[in-house]
Design an enzyme around this catalytic site. Structure first.
Site, short mmCIF file in Angstrom:
data_model
loop_
_atom_site.label_atom_id
_atom_site.label_comp_id
_atom_site.label_asym_id
_atom_site.label_seq_id
_atom_site.Cartn_x
_atom_site.Cartn_y
_atom_site.Cartn_z
N HIS A 87 0.82 -1.22 0.00
CA HIS A 87 0.00 0.00 0.00
C HIS A 87 0.85 1.26 0.00
CE1 HIS A 87 0.15 -0.20 4.53
NE2 HIS A 87 0.08 1.11 4.41
N ASP A 224 1.16 -7.65 2.18
CA ASP A 224 1.27 -6.21 1.95
C ASP A 224 2.73 -5.77 1.80
OD1 ASP A 224 0.85 -3.51 1.77
OD2 ASP A 224 -0.49 -3.38 3.50
N SER A 651 4.09 2.53 8.10
CA SER A 651 3.86 1.48 7.11
C SER A 651 5.14 1.14 6.38
CB SER A 651 2.84 1.95 6.09
OG SER A 651 1.57 1.73 6.56
#
Ligand code: ARG
Length: 716
Positions: A87, A224, A651
């Site tokens: 992402h 991810d 992230s």
């Protein structure tokens, strides 16, 4: 967790502190005095110098900031290979994709050789060092100064320091950042590498497996991750993209552990958390749960509905808005989760008792009373006035008005003005021209027109009329409150919604004409109103808030003198340490600390937009073709939990074991503790990470890109 994007400058409210075990986003250069002993107790085997050192290579040299801090990445080979989340690479992957064969979002992408790697369109920065500049910044500042005097001096000194440290030629920049609400200041010196290339990504069915349904939740089965490579010139220095550039040789790269994780194992995470609000007071919490978050959820939902309507029409539309959709939906769900969490956990009440305890302490001696006696009331006063204007700010620069793409586009054209010489004008127009294709590549005029009508309608209905720009009210009256009609008229005429019209304008710039454009006018009325009315009124509340916050933190540190404190996240490098850990999300419910491929297959729904998987993937999974990547329990572990303290911006951060080896990539937080940005919940709050062995399995066994695994330093 990806950092939420705010397009215009905004005022940051709230602050943070180390209060309980496992809480804390620590500055890496202060580990030795603050947290090292506790880290040793939890199992770390590294010395403080192996973690952070300025003169020799250390762990921190393998950590990169993506762009200005939207995510984090880690270097995992001696050839500049960088790992982050899917992402985090999403926008780059989407931008590089075209319908069909080259739809890398749908199909995935793996460069067979280095020459096949694709320019990513974002830079990465390495932190070189951190220095304390508190005394330089705060020298001679007094409590009797007005906020304007005070912040004027601070700004001046910050810029001077930043200038002093910067070296543009060497791509070195410096940022002075505020800590503990203005009690401390540190300068961060970065080296930025502009040439970053996409190496590989799984298809989004794997990289975003579970979609919005699973987002922010455990148990999770998402792969991810995506991979990039940092390039440098032949002397290993930063350089703009060029065919001559070569893979960057890092000072340090993280060895990759194949050993897996066990409950209780030490785990630390390095990264760039964006912002937290840990010492937001009770009135701030109530405002968030009662007013701000519900409004943001509502406005975002409407945007998403409109996006969905167009995205389901065809592949081209779906690709165009994939990244924009993800950006809006991520925090649409987060704000819902935060609201729910803050209420369920009674955070406002808890804050209230903390404030009362502070007040009692502050008023116990005459000296304390003089400095801290009215901090809490000052706080409340500031918040009460702030909240009167806050929603104007939220609607104009964070959610609604700013959500109109053509309006934001028109804002960029503000760089053209009538006072410019012809040459200046031509240069500015050229700059804008070079970005026209990029803007329209992912733009759907009809969609934006619907968004425009919806956003203006919300703004008009939700913001008190006496806080709306007068010329906007006139416009509403002119269209008798019919926002569809208003938007249709604007989109029919404006040069900012049509590529040919924009180009024609840029080929023959006429500033006077531009200022009469209906979208430009709409933009100008909101921006002027924001600058002339909203910002000054918010600044007024800040007069008391700034002081209240600064003194509250100062007082709290004095009140609990034996506690180590960590400042709120502010997009600077932090380290959080803890352990691999399960949790109990509700009465009688236990969540295991890891998930496996069996769970991926359990969730698999052929043809579903969130739970579909590539055929080949399913075959490999069903036949349990796990290569060298299975755990000693025989299963392929997919994701795991730890009790580290992270937030948006983290992230892609590496999860590192006691030996300094990479065990996973952090990508999310859990639903039960979405309130974490405002209050850390030791029993509930968990970081969700992709197990590095799953990442390697996808690269090697599923995608057949084992040459990349060979580049890494595997610890077996
Ligand atoms: N919640 C994740 C974060 O903030 C983003 C996950 C993206 N996936 C998604 N389904 N939207 O970092």
């Amino acid at each position: 967790m990806k950092r939420i994007y705010l397009v215009l400058a905004l005022l940051v409210v709230g602050f943070g502190i180390k209060a309980k075990a496992d809480e804390g986003m620590w500055l890496p250069h202060l580990i030795q005095g603050q947290t090292y002993d506790e880290m040793v107790r939890l199992g770390v085997k590294l010395t403080p110098e192996q973690i952070y050192d300025v003169n020799n290579s250390s762990l921190k040299d393998a950590i990169v900031r993506l762009g200005g801090g939207f995510c984090t990445g880690e270097i995992i080979s001696s050839q500049g290979l960088m790992l982050t989340n899917h992402h985090c690479g999403f926008n780059a992957i989407q931008s590089l994709s075209t319908e069909g064969e080259k739809n890398y979002l749908e199909r995935g992408f793996w460069a067979k050789e280095k020459k096949d790697e694709l320019a990513a369109g974002f830079s990465v920065s390495f932190l070189q060092r951190i220095e304390d500049v508190t005394s330089e910044i705060t020298e001679g500042l007094t409590e009797s100064m007005t906020l304007k005097e005070r912040s004027g001096k601070i700004q001046e000194r910050m810029s001077a320091i930043q200038k002093e440290y910067a070296d543009e030629k060497a791509h070195i920049s410096a940022q002075v950042k505020v800590f503990f609400e203005g009690n401390n200041y540190y300068v961060f010196i970065y080296q930025t590498f502009p040439d970053v290339r996409l190496v590989g990504t799984p298809p989004q069915s794997v990289g975003k497996f579970g979609g919005e349904t699973d987002n922010w939740m455990w148990p999770r089965h998402t792969g991810d991750f995506s991979m990039f490579r940092v390039y440098a010139d032949e002397d290993n220095n930063p350089a703009e993209y060029s065919d001559e550039n070569v893979p960057y040789t890092p000072k340090h790269h993280l060895p990759v552990s194949m050993k897996g994780v066990q409950e209780g194992d030490f785990a630390m995470i390095f990264g760039y958390p964006g912002s937290t609000d840990r010492y937001l007071t009770s009135c701030g919490v109530n405002f968030a749960t009662e007013t701000e978050f519900p409004a943001r959820v509502k406005v975002r939902r409407e945007k998403l509905d409109i996006y969905e309507k167009y995205m389901t029409m065809n592949e081209a539309n779906k690709l165009k808005y994939a990244s924009k959709y993800a950006g809006v939906s991520n925090y649409w769900k987060n704000f819902m989760g935060q609201t729910r969490g803050l209420k369920r956990l009674n955070i406002a009440d808890r804050k209230k008792s903390e404030e009362e305890a502070f007040n009692t302490w502050a008023n116990a001696t005459p000296e304390r009373k003089a400095l801290y006696g009215n901090v809490i009331s000052l706080y409340e006063e500031g918040f009460n006035t702030l909240h009167k204007n806050k929603m104007s700010q939220v609607y104009i620069v964070e959610e609604a008005v700013i959500g109109i793409e053509a309006l934001l586009y028109a804002y960029r054209f503000g760089s053209l003005n009538a006072e410019m010489t012809d040459d200046e004008l031509a240069a500015a127009a050229d700059g804008l021209k070079s970005k026209v294709d990029g803007h329209y590549k992912d733009y759907i005029k009809d969609l934006d027109q619907e968004v425009c009508a919806a956003m203006l309608r919300y703004y008009h209905n939700d913001i008190p009329k006496d806080q709306q720009p007068a010329d906007f009210l006139k416009l509403v009256a002119k269209y008798k409150g019919d926002f569809d009609k208003m938007a249709a008229a604007i989109y029919k005429k404006s040069i900012f919604v049509d590529k040919d019209k924009t180009l024609a304008f840029l080929n023959k710039v006429n500033v006077k004409k531009m200022k009469k454009d209906p979208m430009y006018k709409l933009m100008a009325m909101f921006i002027n109103h924001y600058r002339q009315v909203v910002v000054p009124s918010i600044m007024e509340s800040n007069e008391s808030l700034e002081k209240a916050k600064r003194l509250y933190v100062k007082g709290l540190k004095e009140m609990n003198a034996d506690k180590a404190y960590s400042s709120d996240a502010n997009s600077t490098m932090r380290m959080t340490y803890g352990s691999i850990k399960d949790y109990f999300p509700a009465d009688a419910v236990h969540y295991e600390y890891f998930t496996t491929m069996n769970g991926v297959l359990e969730k698999y729904v052929p043809g579903d937009i969130e739970f579909d998987l590539p055929e080949r993937f399913v075959e490999l999974a069903k036949s349990r073709t796990y290569g060298n990547y299975a755990d000693k329990d025989g299963e392929l572990h997919v994701c795991f939990l730890s009790n580290n303290d992270i937030t948006g911006g983290n992230s892609g951060s590496p999860v590192i074991n006691a030996e300094g080896h990479l065990i996973g990539t952090a990508f999310d937080g859990n639903w039960e503790a979405m309130s974490g940005d405002i209050a850390f919940e030791p029993e509930l709050q968990r970081t969700i990470s992709v197990d590095i062995r799953y990442t390697l399995w996808v690269i090697d066994v599923y995608a057949g890109a084992g040459h990349l695994v060979e580049e890494m330093t595997l610890i077996k």
